[in-house]
Design a protein around this motif. Structure first.
Motif, PDB file in Angstrom:
ATOM      1  N   THR A  21      16.180  36.010  37.035  1.00  0.00           N
ATOM      2  CA  THR A  21      15.658  36.383  35.717  1.00  0.00           C
ATOM      3  C   THR A  21      14.527  35.458  35.311  1.00  0.00           C
ATOM      4  O   THR A  21      13.514  35.888  34.741  1.00  0.00           O
ATOM      5  CB  THR A  21      16.779  36.349  34.670  1.00  0.00           C
ATOM      6  OG1 THR A  21      17.835  37.218  35.069  1.00  0.00           O
ATOM      7  CG2 THR A  21      16.257  36.787  33.302  1.00  0.00           C
ATOM      8  N   VAL A  27      16.112  40.995  33.037  1.00  0.00           N
ATOM      9  CA  VAL A  27      17.528  40.843  33.385  1.00  0.00           C
ATOM     10  C   VAL A  27      18.014  41.987  34.259  1.00  0.00           C
ATOM     11  O   VAL A  27      18.694  41.783  35.271  1.00  0.00           O
ATOM     12  CB  VAL A  27      18.375  40.749  32.103  1.00  0.00           C
ATOM     13  CG1 VAL A  27      19.854  40.787  32.438  1.00  0.00           C
ATOM     14  CG2 VAL A  27      18.050  39.480  31.341  1.00  0.00           C
ATOM     15  N   GLU A  31      19.355  41.700  38.199  1.00  0.00           N
ATOM     16  CA  GLU A  31      20.682  42.103  38.673  1.00  0.00           C
ATOM     17  C   GLU A  31      20.564  43.099  39.827  1.00  0.00           C
ATOM     18  O   GLU A  31      21.307  43.028  40.812  1.00  0.00           O
ATOM     19  CB  GLU A  31      21.497  42.706  37.535  1.00  0.00           C
ATOM     20  CG  GLU A  31      22.946  42.949  37.929  1.00  0.00           C
ATOM     21  CD  GLU A  31      23.767  43.568  36.816  1.00  0.00           C
ATOM     22  OE1 GLU A  31      24.999  43.489  36.881  1.00  0.00           O
ATOM     23  OE2 GLU A  31      23.161  44.147  35.888  1.00  0.00           O
ATOM     24  N   LEU A 108      20.563  31.785  30.517  1.00  0.00           N
ATOM     25  CA  LEU A 108      20.675  33.240  30.588  1.00  0.00           C
ATOM     26  C   LEU A 108      21.601  33.765  29.488  1.00  0.00           C
ATOM     27  O   LEU A 108      21.356  34.817  28.901  1.00  0.00           O
ATOM     28  CB  LEU A 108      21.202  33.663  31.967  1.00  0.00           C
ATOM     29  CG  LEU A 108      21.356  35.163  32.216  1.00  0.00           C
ATOM     30  CD1 LEU A 108      20.018  35.878  32.046  1.00  0.00           C
ATOM     31  CD2 LEU A 108      21.906  35.424  33.614  1.00  0.00           C
ATOM     32  N   ALA A 112      20.619  36.506  26.674  1.00  0.00           N
ATOM     33  CA  ALA A 112      21.369  37.745  26.467  1.00  0.00           C
ATOM     34  C   ALA A 112      21.914  37.833  25.039  1.00  0.00           C
ATOM     35  O   ALA A 112      22.258  38.918  24.575  1.00  0.00           O
ATOM     36  CB  ALA A 112      22.517  37.845  27.474  1.00  0.00           C
ATOM     37  N   THR A 126      26.375  40.008  28.711  1.00  0.00           N
ATOM     38  CA  THR A 126      26.531  38.684  29.305  1.00  0.00           C
ATOM     39  C   THR A 126      27.785  38.598  30.156  1.00  0.00           C
ATOM     40  O   THR A 126      27.789  37.955  31.209  1.00  0.00           O
ATOM     41  CB  THR A 126      26.564  37.596  28.216  1.00  0.00           C
ATOM     42  OG1 THR A 126      25.549  37.882  27.258  1.00  0.00           O
ATOM     43  CG2 THR A 126      26.310  36.236  28.808  1.00  0.00           C
ATOM     44  N   LYS A 157      20.307  46.288  28.463  1.00  0.00           N
ATOM     45  CA  LYS A 157      19.278  45.940  29.452  1.00  0.00           C
ATOM     46  C   LYS A 157      17.934  46.553  29.085  1.00  0.00           C
ATOM     47  O   LYS A 157      16.886  45.892  29.157  1.00  0.00           O
ATOM     48  CB  LYS A 157      19.703  46.422  30.838  1.00  0.00           C
ATOM     49  CG  LYS A 157      20.877  45.681  31.452  1.00  0.00           C
ATOM     50  CD  LYS A 157      21.209  46.279  32.806  1.00  0.00           C
ATOM     51  CE  LYS A 157      22.417  45.640  33.446  1.00  0.00           C
ATOM     52  NZ  LYS A 157      22.763  46.265  34.735  1.00  0.00           N
TER      53      LYS A 157
END
Length: 413
Positions: A21, A27, A31, A108, A112, A126, A157
């Motif tokens: 990220t 984000v 992922e 992170l 989030a 998260t 997201k």
């Protein structure tokens, strides 16, 4: 090999996604890239063997996939060049900054918890990305349908991407509005590790260890926040019992049956110290106790009692009375009912349990009801409740315990 890859993923996923990220600035994309790298590991490691540093391998593969992704895009030469340099060069550490969150995973979590998302979306996203929890596990934590949580995570997201939220530490002035969500996430990650909602293990210690590590880092970052110290204290107390919670075969040992000499006294002392720091911060602010500090005080009652019989159940009931005033929930109400049953007898506890709502579909309610019925000698009813609870849990170890209790109740009846 699949088990090895799964184990590596459980331990490294949050760090990998956090690193990605920071690199790609998205984000959701981070992922996806991490998941693609995981697929490569499943295909390559059986033949090539597990790399010496599997987390670094997965991160590097994911970064190269980012390069391939950007190659297919237009007008992104700068991003491509930046990422390519990142793969081949070592960036010097910046000067020490007391306000800097020097931990990609915690950073992170703060990202989030951005205000552009609702509180529920912040926590769900998260837990999925940082905690590595499945959508089903998060749904159980929220007591919500799985499709609802899946849609919430997807929207979160997209919202972060649309807002172009940067991968950077928020200004210290923004901490208060994000701190509550950050604490909630760490707490829920720890809870899933402490009492796994599915699978063959009762405890997922890698989740507990990561949550406790994040809590300690956060406490150093915001040393004047009482609830941060309260949460750290709670996790220290709960973790102190890990050595006594399961037998050699991984089967659960209930609290009243645990060998307290196997509890980690050093960790209990750390919990006492953290709870004192929370109390000092509360006194300094002149405010009341928050939910994490109160839960830590509850855990302290168990951790410091020499034997199960010495547990101060009246104090525990009093603490639950305070907790239910500031953080009411069906689970808190159920736990209070258990405490009442220990302080005033099973009939008093059962009367409260029979009035509870909001736990439909959870194994917790029939499990507690079975315990209270068994203590009242209503064994046939207790056996039925234990069986119903066993049908509702997705954790194999928990199911074994419940079925064993049902069998004992039938024998006693």
């Amino acid at each position: 090999m699949r088990q090895t890859v799964d184990a590596v993923w459980r331990m490294e996923a949050a760090k990998i996604v956090a690193t990605l990220t920071r690199t790609v600035g998205d984000v959701g994309l981070a992922e996806d890239l991490a998941q693609e790298a995981l697929v490569d590991a499943l295909m390559q490691w059986p033949d090539a063997g597990v790399p010496r540093n599997p987390g670094a391998w997965l991160t590097t593969v994911a970064k190269r996939k980012a390069i391939d992704f950007w190659r297919r895009q237009e007008n992104l030469d700068t991003k491509y060049a930046t990422l390519a340099r990142d793969l081949e060069t070592q960036i010097d550490e910046p000067p020490w900054d007391p306000d800097r969150i020097d931990d990609d995973v915690l950073r992170l979590i703060f990202i989030a918890a951005h205000p552009v998302l609702s509180r529920e979306a912040q926590i769900a996203l998260t837990l999925r990305i940082v905690g590595g929890l499945t959508t089903e596990e998060i749904a159980r934590a929220f007591l919500s349908p799985t499709p609802t949580i899946a849609a919430r995570i997807t929207r979160a997201k997209k919202a972060l991407a649309a807002a172009d939220v940067p991968f950077e530490v928020p200004d210290r002035s923004e901490y208060p509005q994000r701190l509550s969500a950050v604490l909630s996430v760490i707490y829920l990650i720890y809870n899933e590790g402490y009492s796994a909602s599915f699978g063959q293990r009762w405890v997922r210690d890698e989740l507990c260890s990561e949550a406790l590590r994040l809590g300690r880092v956060l406490a150093a970052l915001v040393p004047d926040e009482p609830e941060v110290h309260g949460l750290v204290a709670l996790m220290e107390f709960q973790s102190s019992r890990f050595g006594a919670r399961t037998d050699a075969d991984g089967k659960p040992i209930l609290l009243e049956d645990q060998d307290r000499t196997r509890w980690d006294r050093a960790q209990i002392n750390r919990g006492v110290a953290a709870l004192q720091r929370a109390a000092d911060a509360i006194d300094k602010r002149g405010t009341g106790w928050g939910p994490y500090a109160l839960q830590a005080a509850l855990a302290e009652c168990h951790a410091t009692a020499p034997t199960a019989a010495d547990t101060d159940w009246k104090r525990i009931v009093s603490l639950y009375d305070g907790l239910i005033q500031i953080a009411p929930s069906p689970v808190v109400a159920l736990n209070r009912a258990v405490a009442v049953s220990m302080a005033s007898g099973p009939a008093a506890g059962l009367a409260i349990v029979d009035e509870l709502t909001g736990l439909d579909g959870s194994y917790l309610l029939p499990s507690v009801r079975g315990e209270l019925l068994a203590r009242l000698g209503r064994n046939a009813e207790a056996a039925d409740e234990f069986c119903r609870a066993a049908e509702l849990t997705d954790n194999d170890r928990e199911r074994e315990v419940l079925l064993a209790k049902a069998a004992r109740a039938r024998q006693a009846g």
